[in-house]
Design a protein around this motif. Structure first.
Motif, PDB file in Angstrom:
ATOM      1  N   UNK A 145      -8.412  20.467   5.808  1.00 51.98           N
ATOM      2  CA  UNK A 145      -8.348  19.989   4.426  1.00 51.98           C
ATOM      3  C   UNK A 145      -7.962  18.515   4.390  1.00 51.98           C
ATOM      4  N   UNK A 146      -7.073  18.091   5.311  1.00 51.72           N
ATOM      5  CA  UNK A 146      -6.666  16.687   5.355  1.00 51.72           C
ATOM      6  C   UNK A 146      -7.862  15.776   5.626  1.00 51.72           C
ATOM      7  N   UNK A 147      -8.638  16.091   6.661  1.00 55.20           N
ATOM      8  CA  UNK A 147      -9.772  15.235   7.001  1.00 55.20           C
ATOM      9  C   UNK A 147     -10.914  15.382   5.986  1.00 55.20           C
ATOM     10  N   UNK A 148     -11.066  16.589   5.426  1.00 56.33           N
ATOM     11  CA  UNK A 148     -12.031  16.756   4.336  1.00 56.33           C
ATOM     12  C   UNK A 148     -11.602  15.936   3.117  1.00 56.33           C
ATOM     13  N   UNK A 149     -10.289  15.997   2.784  1.00 54.74           N
ATOM     14  CA  UNK A 149      -9.777  15.231   1.654  1.00 54.74           C
ATOM     15  C   UNK A 149      -9.913  13.736   1.878  1.00 54.74           C
ATOM     16  N   UNK A 150      -9.727  13.304   3.118  1.00 54.48           N
ATOM     17  CA  UNK A 150      -9.887  11.883   3.451  1.00 54.48           C
ATOM     18  C   UNK A 150     -11.337  11.449   3.263  1.00 54.48           C
ATOM     19  N   UNK A 166      -5.795   4.212   0.276  1.00 51.19           N
ATOM     20  CA  UNK A 166      -5.935   5.000  -0.951  1.00 51.19           C
ATOM     21  C   UNK A 166      -6.593   6.345  -0.686  1.00 51.19           C
ATOM     22  N   UNK A 167      -7.644   6.331   0.125  1.00 49.87           N
ATOM     23  CA  UNK A 167      -8.322   7.578   0.491  1.00 49.87           C
ATOM     24  C   UNK A 167      -7.387   8.470   1.301  1.00 49.87           C
ATOM     25  N   UNK A 168      -6.575   7.857   2.169  1.00 53.25           N
ATOM     26  CA  UNK A 168      -5.621   8.622   2.957  1.00 53.25           C
ATOM     27  C   UNK A 168      -4.570   9.288   2.085  1.00 53.25           C
ATOM     28  N   UNK A 169      -4.082   8.568   1.064  1.00 54.77           N
ATOM     29  CA  UNK A 169      -3.111   9.153   0.141  1.00 54.77           C
ATOM     30  C   UNK A 169      -3.726  10.350  -0.580  1.00 54.77           C
ATOM     31  N   UNK A 200      -3.029  15.284  -1.168  1.00 53.46           N
ATOM     32  CA  UNK A 200      -2.876  16.079  -2.394  1.00 53.46           C
ATOM     33  C   UNK A 200      -3.360  17.513  -2.197  1.00 53.46           C
ATOM     34  N   UNK A 201      -4.613  17.740  -1.773  1.00 50.21           N
ATOM     35  CA  UNK A 201      -5.015  19.136  -1.551  1.00 50.21           C
ATOM     36  C   UNK A 201      -4.320  19.767  -0.344  1.00 50.21           C
ATOM     37  N   UNK A 202      -3.936  18.948   0.625  1.00 47.45           N
ATOM     38  CA  UNK A 202      -3.313  19.480   1.845  1.00 47.45           C
ATOM     39  C   UNK A 202      -1.934  20.072   1.579  1.00 47.45           C
ATOM     40  N   UNK A 203      -1.216  19.543   0.569  1.00 44.47           N
ATOM     41  CA  UNK A 203       0.144  20.002   0.295  1.00 44.47           C
ATOM     42  C   UNK A 203       0.196  21.488  -0.028  1.00 44.47           C
ATOM     43  N   UNK A 216       2.373   8.893   1.116  1.00 43.35           N
ATOM     44  CA  UNK A 216       2.459   7.585   1.789  1.00 43.35           C
ATOM     45  C   UNK A 216       2.256   7.695   3.296  1.00 43.35           C
ATOM     46  N   UNK A 217       2.681   8.836   3.879  1.00 44.42           N
ATOM     47  CA  UNK A 217       2.485   9.006   5.319  1.00 44.42           C
ATOM     48  C   UNK A 217       1.021   9.026   5.696  1.00 44.42           C
ATOM     49  N   UNK A 218       0.209   9.760   4.937  1.00 47.14           N
ATOM     50  CA  UNK A 218      -1.229   9.829   5.217  1.00 47.14           C
ATOM     51  C   UNK A 218      -1.913   8.498   4.949  1.00 47.14           C
ATOM     52  N   UNK A 219      -1.429   7.777   3.928  1.00 48.02           N
ATOM     53  CA  UNK A 219      -1.984   6.450   3.650  1.00 48.02           C
ATOM     54  C   UNK A 219      -1.785   5.529   4.850  1.00 48.02           C
ATOM     55  N   UNK A 220      -0.551   5.524   5.387  1.00 52.10           N
ATOM     56  CA  UNK A 220      -0.264   4.696   6.569  1.00 52.10           C
ATOM     57  C   UNK A 220      -1.017   5.201   7.789  1.00 52.10           C
ATOM     58  N   UNK A 221      -1.148   6.509   7.900  1.00 54.17           N
ATOM     59  CA  UNK A 221      -1.795   7.170   9.036  1.00 54.17           C
ATOM     60  C   UNK A 221      -3.249   6.725   9.194  1.00 54.17           C
ATOM     61  N   UNK A 222      -4.029   6.923   8.141  1.00 56.79           N
ATOM     62  CA  UNK A 222      -5.457   6.600   8.221  1.00 56.79           C
ATOM     63  C   UNK A 222      -5.710   5.091   8.210  1.00 56.79           C
TER      64      UNK A 222
END
Length: 352
Positions: free
Chosen positions: A131-136, A162-165, A169-172, A233-239
Motif C-alpha cells: 500500500x505504501x508503494x502503491x500510495x506513492x 509530497x507524494x511520499x507524504x 495516509x492509506x498505509x496507516x 513526514x517520515x515517508x516524505x523524507x524517505x522517498x
C-alpha cells in the motif's frame, strides 16, 4: 448558411469558435471536442488504454512494494525488536542495545529471542509496504495532475516528498493495528515470568482478540494518530532522500548532463540505506511516543505519554533505541528498495 458551414460538424464548429474567440495560449488548453465518430472512438480507445496502463503500473508498484517489505522484515526485525524494548523498558533494565540482544538470546535462544513478534509484521508487511508503494505511485500521479507536469517528466524533490507524504495516509490503516500487535508481543518477551506463569498473549491473533474484548476496535487501532504523525513526514523524507540520491548516483552524459545509463544494484542499495536513515532522524521521538502509547495498559493519551516521558528523563527520554533504529534502517531499507527494484525487473521481463 454557406456550404462549408453546413458540412461542418457541431464539434468542429465549437472548436473553431473557441479558437477564434480566445487567445491561442488559452485555447490550446481547452479540451478538444471530437469532430467525427472515428475521432471520438479513437480518443475513447486512447483514454482507455492510458487508464489501463496506469492501473497496471500501480498494481506492479503494489506487488513490488510487498516483496520489498518482506525483505525488510527478514533483515530488520532483530534491530526493531531491540529498539522497541529499549523504548518501552523501565530505566535500568538494559544497559545498552547489546545488552538487549544478550539477555534476549540467553532467555529465548537466537531465533525466538531476536524474532519475537515477527508474525505480525510478516502477515501485515505485504499489504503494508504494498500500500505504501502503491500510495506513492498514486501520489505522484496526483501531483502531476495538479501541477500539469508531463506523465514522463521528473518531479522535483519537493513534489516527490509530497507524494511520499500521501503514501502514508492509506498505509496507516494497516500499519497502526499491526504495529500495536507487534510491539505488545515484543515487550511481552522481555517480562520475567514466575514459575508456572504463562504469557498473557499466545500470539498475534490472541492479542487482537483480547484487545477487541477489552476496548473494541478503538483499542486495536490505538496509536493510529501517532502512527500517521510519524509516517507522514517520515515517508516524505524517505522517498525524497531515495530519489535525490538515485539522481546523484545515476550515470550522466558529461556534455548534456542527461542520464546515460541505469543505476546499479549497489547504488540502489546505498540509496535505500540512506533513505531509511533520512526517514528516522526527524520522526524518532514520535515513534517513541507511539511505542509507549501502544504498549501502555489502561486509558492513556498522547499528551499523557509525552508528559510522562519528559518528567522521567527530559528530551533524552524520547531517544532510547535511536542507535538500533538507525542501525536497522541501513540494512532493512537497503533490502526494501533492492527487493522492489528486483521485483520490477522481474515483472518487466515477464510483461514487457
Amino acid at each position: 448558411m454557406s456550404t462549408s458551414s453546413s458540412s461542418e460538424s457541431a464539434g468542429a464548429t465549437v472548436n473553431r469558435k473557441v479558437h477564434d474567440a480566445l487567445p491561442g495560449a488559452v485555447a490550446d488548453k481547452i479540451p478538444h471536442i471530437p469532430e467525427s465518430k472515428e475521432e471520438l472512438k479513437a480518443e475513447i480507445k486512447a483514454e482507455a488504454k492510458a487508464a489501463a496502463s496506469t492501473s497496471f503500473a500501480q498494481l506492479r508498484s503494489f506487488v513490488a512494494g510487498g516483496f520489498g517489505g518482506v525483505c525488510a522484515v527478514v533483515v530488520g526485525h532483530p534491530f526493531d525488536l531491540v529498539k522497541v524494548r529499549l523504548q518501552t523498558a523501565e530505566k535500568g533494565v538494559y544497559s545498552s542495545a547489546l545488552d538487549v540482544v544478550r539477555k534476549s538470546v540467553a532467555k529465548d535462544g537466537l531465533r525466538r529471542g531476536l524474532y519475537a513478534g515477527v508474525s505480525a509484521p510478516l502477515v501485515g508487511v505485504t499489504p503494508m509496504f504494498a500500500v505504501s508503494f502503491w500510495g506513492y505511485d498514486l501520489g505522484k500521479t496526483i501531483v502531476r495532475s495538479t501541477t500539469g507536469a508531463a506523465p514522463d517528466s521528473n518531479l522535483s524533490i519537493g513534489q516527490i516528498a509530497g507524494a511520499g507524504f500521501f503514501s502514508a495516509i492509506p498505509m496507516t490503516a494497516i500499519t497502526a493495528p499491526f504495529e500495536r500487535v507487534k510491539v505488545i508481543l515484543q515487550v511481552q518477551g522481555q517480562k520475567t515470568l514466575a514459575p508456572g506463569e504463562k504469557p498473557k498473549y499466545s500470539g498475534g491473533t490472541d492479542v487482537v482478540r483480547q484487545l477487541y474484548k477489552e476496548g473494541g476496535i478503538r483499542s486495536v487501532f490505538r496509536g493510529s494518530a501517532a502512527t500517521l504523525a510519524r509516517d507522514g513526514p517520515g515517508s516524505a523524507a524517505y522517498f525524497a532522500a531515495y530519489e535525490y540520491i538515485k539522481r546523484k548516483l545515476t550515470p550522466k552524459d558529461p556534455i548534456t548532463g542527461e542520464a546515460s545509463g541505469k543505476l546499479s544494484l549497489t547504488a540502489i542499495t546505498c540509496a535505500g540505506a540512506a533513505a531509511g536513515v533520512a526517514m528516522w532522524i526527524p520522526v524518532f521521538p514520535i515513534d517513541t511516543v507511539k511505542s509507549r502509547l501502544q504498549t501502555a495498559e489502561g486509558n492513556v493519551t498522547i499528551g499523557g505519554v509525552v508528559k510522562g516521558l519528559y518528567s522521567k528523563g527530559g528530551y533524552k527520554a524520547f531517544f532510547p533505541g535511536f542507535g538500533p533504529a538507525l542501525a536497522r534502517a541501513v540494512p532493512a531499507n537497503a533490502a526494501t528498495f533492492l527487493g522492489v527494484e528486483l521485483a520490477h525487473q522481474a515483472m518487466n521481463k515477464v510483461f514487457n
